[in-house]
Write an enzyme that holds these catalytic residues in place. Sequence first.
Site, PDB file in Angstrom:
ATOM      1  N   HIS A 266     -75.271 -34.439  -6.228  1.00 52.07           N
ATOM      2  CA  HIS A 266     -74.534 -35.592  -6.752  1.00 52.07           C
ATOM      3  C   HIS A 266     -75.498 -36.383  -7.624  1.00 52.07           C
ATOM      4  CE1 HIS A 266     -71.569 -39.126  -5.843  1.00 52.07           C
ATOM      5  NE2 HIS A 266     -72.090 -39.219  -7.058  1.00 52.07           N
TER       6      HIS A 266
ATOM      7  N   GLU B  49     -70.992 -32.937  -7.886  1.00 49.74           N
ATOM      8  CA  GLU B  49     -70.023 -33.994  -7.615  1.00 49.74           C
ATOM      9  C   GLU B  49     -70.473 -35.297  -8.244  1.00 49.74           C
ATOM     10  OE1 GLU B  49     -71.269 -35.766  -3.245  1.00 49.74           O
ATOM     11  OE2 GLU B  49     -69.936 -34.025  -3.303  1.00 49.74           O
TER      12      GLU B  49
ATOM     13  N   THR C 123     -73.168 -44.135  -0.867  1.00 48.86           N
ATOM     14  CA  THR C 123     -72.616 -42.794  -0.741  1.00 48.86           C
ATOM     15  C   THR C 123     -71.110 -42.873  -0.945  1.00 48.86           C
ATOM     16  OG1 THR C 123     -72.530 -40.843   0.699  1.00 48.86           O
ATOM     17  CG2 THR C 123     -72.287 -42.991   1.759  1.00 48.86           C
TER      18      THR C 123
ATOM     19  N   HIS D 263     -68.655 -34.985   4.512  1.00 45.64           N
ATOM     20  CA  HIS D 263     -69.201 -36.295   4.841  1.00 45.64           C
ATOM     21  C   HIS D 263     -69.380 -36.435   6.352  1.00 45.64           C
ATOM     22  CE1 HIS D 263     -70.455 -39.850   2.549  1.00 45.64           C
ATOM     23  NE2 HIS D 263     -70.411 -40.441   3.727  1.00 45.64           N
TER      24      HIS D 263
ATOM     25  N   GLY E  90     -74.913 -32.439   3.798  1.00 42.87           N
ATOM     26  CA  GLY E  90     -76.263 -32.757   3.357  1.00 42.87           C
ATOM     27  C   GLY E  90     -77.079 -33.547   4.350  1.00 42.87           C
TER      28      GLY E  90
END
Length: 250
Positions: free
Chosen positions: A44, A76, A106, A200, A223
Amino acid sequence: MPAELSVNLNAIAMLRNRRDLPWPSVTGLGRIALAAGAHGLTVHPRPDQRHIRFSDLPDLRALLDDEFPDREFNIEGYPSEAFLRLVEEAEPEQVTLVPDDPSQATSDHGWRFEEHVHFLTAVVARLKRLGTRVSLFADPDADEAALAIAGDVGADRVELYTGPYGACHDDSEKAAKELEKLKKTAECAARLGLGVNAGHDLTVANLRAVAASIPALAEVSIGHALTADALEFGMAETVRRYLAALGRPA
């Protein structure tokens, strides 16, 4: 088929960025994750480059092309003009669009699809000209009307935001309720012909239930927890643990 695992490298990049040094190596740990069985890598690239740097993208693209041509690059981010240019240069197999403000720590909510129909239609069309798959970030309780719009604007998939479910790590009753929302939304998306991704705050402990409850789940992007586990178990073993939670052989 069990869902694929895409390893999000942002937390590794954030650790590297604490010092003006090339370690931990984002590309090196990405290579270990792929060799251990991960289907892809996710990044990201935020405007301030506090995690992944723009300069990481060509290196990760080359890693995939040269050593793992059957795997996928997922980028993303919020579809600003600068982001779209990065994507056009990196040519990822998948782009996941999120409605983030640049100041957000985030991603923490899905698109308000009815408010962004024209914007998303234009952006998705531009991305589809690259031949990339497009996934749109969606709330865990997105209704049928919202998901129908996601399909109408041209998206191939939605990524269900699993943050509320992940936040219930110490409350099994609440977690069950959040999981039921995800299940219903995924079923609705599948009925509408949309692929289903999720991401997430997913962990080895809570991932099994997600995989079991959403048979249509195509991919999870993980992640933070995966990186934390890698500090304890190593990247290769951690990837194998997540693959096992998904019901996939390493």
